[in-house]
Design a protein around this motif. Structure first.
Motif, short mmCIF file in Angstrom:
data_model
loop_
_atom_site.label_atom_id
_atom_site.label_comp_id
_atom_site.label_asym_id
_atom_site.label_seq_id
_atom_site.Cartn_x
_atom_site.Cartn_y
_atom_site.Cartn_z
N ARG A 175 -60.76 -58.61 83.12
CA ARG A 175 -59.93 -58.28 81.96
C ARG A 175 -59.00 -59.41 81.55
NH1 ARG A 175 -59.41 -52.50 80.27
NH2 ARG A 175 -60.75 -51.33 81.69
N LEU A 176 -58.72 -60.32 82.46
CA LEU A 176 -57.72 -61.35 82.20
C LEU A 176 -58.05 -62.26 81.02
CD1 LEU A 176 -55.01 -62.39 83.19
CD2 LEU A 176 -56.22 -63.91 84.78
N ALA A 204 -59.44 -61.69 78.17
CA ALA A 204 -59.08 -61.03 76.91
C ALA A 204 -57.57 -61.05 76.70
CB ALA A 204 -59.61 -59.60 76.89
N SER A 205 -56.80 -60.80 77.77
CA SER A 205 -55.35 -60.80 77.65
C SER A 205 -54.81 -62.20 77.39
CB SER A 205 -54.71 -60.23 78.93
OG SER A 205 -54.96 -58.84 79.04
N TYR A 215 -63.03 -55.50 70.44
CA TYR A 215 -62.91 -56.87 70.95
C TYR A 215 -64.24 -57.59 70.73
CZ TYR A 215 -62.70 -60.54 74.55
OH TYR A 215 -62.73 -61.74 75.22
N GLU A 261 -52.35 -53.38 73.52
CA GLU A 261 -53.75 -53.21 73.91
C GLU A 261 -54.17 -51.75 73.84
OE1 GLU A 261 -54.37 -57.06 76.88
OE2 GLU A 261 -54.50 -55.03 77.68
N TRP A 308 -57.77 -52.97 72.98
CA TRP A 308 -58.09 -54.32 73.45
C TRP A 308 -58.33 -54.28 74.97
CZ3 TRP A 308 -58.91 -58.55 70.47
CH2 TRP A 308 -58.96 -59.79 71.11
N GLY A 365 -57.89 -55.63 77.86
CA GLY A 365 -57.20 -56.60 78.70
C GLY A 365 -56.54 -55.92 79.89
N ILE A 366 -55.72 -56.68 80.61
CA ILE A 366 -55.07 -56.12 81.79
C ILE A 366 -53.98 -55.13 81.43
CG2 ILE A 366 -55.61 -58.16 83.18
CD1 ILE A 366 -52.72 -59.02 82.88
#
Length: 306
Positions: A94-95, A97-98, A167, A250, A255, A257-258
């Motif tokens: 996930r990182l 995307a964040s 995303y 998010e 989204w 992400g984290i």
């Protein structure tokens, strides 16, 4: 430089150890029971106790933290209670995307905030100055979820310019980055205006004007590098704000992400994931502040790292 980096890295390690201890203690004191989430509502008391023993949650606090800390020293962030996967793998997936969202948001707030601050400082006391400062105040005051929902309604639902969520393309990135960037842009514009007004009063600016240099040259080549230093220092702090605000954004935009991972873990009381995301966020804050300190001498050579 080497001595400075070693000292800062040592401080960073101490900070991360402190963050891990405090976060672990707070989660330990939570009234919510993660074992109940794992076992389900229909589980018998004996099954609940068996799961608690298997996870080591029946041990004293210091024993649990010591086991967790030893795992951290080996790069092990633990295993998710509910997803049955390694926390490091879940965060690693996930990182990216964040980080992409964070980079886009920082770029957005810098472009908007610095531009607004420059214009407001140059036109100090005018209607433009007042309008920009009112806009920055509104941006700082508006809750992120309200800004996000408003942008979704106008630009995604009504106009159809951007997708409602998801995303994958740059169109998916625009609205969440703008949502995160608006608040930072408000802070940066006010800070940039104040710093630029102070710099424009300095003697070397008067000397540059007396030599016949153009207004744009003075502003960009002489005033801006000094006025922007407080903004650079704020970028490291902003990373921490993004890591907290990114959970809301998010969630609103879907989204992956984290932040979304953390929100799901909080709802399910999945403590290893909460701990892992918190530590990753702390690392991002520490590295962000270190990067801001290292960039400052390149902008202003008078600054020395000690």
């Amino acid at each position: 430089m080497a001595v400075y980096l070693l000292r800062r890295l040592f401080q960073a390690v101490l900070i991360l150890v402190g963050v891990s201890f405090v976060t672990f203690a707070l989660l330990y004191l939570l009234p919510a029971d993660p074992v109940r989430q794992i076992a389900g509502r229909t589980a018998s008391p004996q099954m609940v106790e068996n799961i608690r023993t298997q996870l080591g949650l029946d041990q004293p606090f210091l024993v649990q933290y010591g086991r967790y800390f030893m795992g951290l020293l080996q790069g092990d962030l633990g295993r998710s209670y509910l997803q049955r996967s390694e926390v490091a793998e879940l965060i690693g997936a996930r990182l990216p995307a964040s980080l992409l969202l964070m980079a886009a948001a920082i770029g957005t707030e810098l472009v908007i905030g610095v531009s607004m601050g420059l214009i407001a400082a140059v036109r100090r006391g005018s209607g433009t100055d007042q309008a920009l400062m009112v806009a920055s105040f509104v941006g700082v005051s508006a809750p992120q979820f309200v800004v996000g929902l408003l942008l979704l309604y106008v630009f995604a639902y009504q106009l159809g310019w951007f997708p409602i969520g998801g995303y994958g393309t740059w169109r998916h990135l625009v609205l969440p980055a703008l949502t995160l960037g608006i608040i930072g842009a408000g802070w940066y514009s006010r800070m940039m205006r104040s710093s630029m007004i102070d710099v424009l009063r300095q003697d070397y600016i008067r000397t540059a004007r007396a030599k016949g240099l153009g207004g744009r040259t003075i502003l960009i080549r002489h005033a801006l590098p000094n006025a922007i230093l407080p903004v650079i220092a704020m970028i490291g702090i902003d990373i921490g704000l993004f890591m907290s605000g990114i959970v809301v954004v998010e969630g609103v935009f879907g989204w992956p992400g984290i932040g979304q991972l953390a929100w799901q873990a909080i709802q399910r009381v999945d403590l290893p994931i909460i701990m892992g995301v918190t530590l990753v966020s702390a690392v991002a804050i520490v590295l962000g502040n270190l990067l801001a300190d290292l960039l400052a001498p390149f902008v202003d050579p008078r600054i020395k790292l000690r």
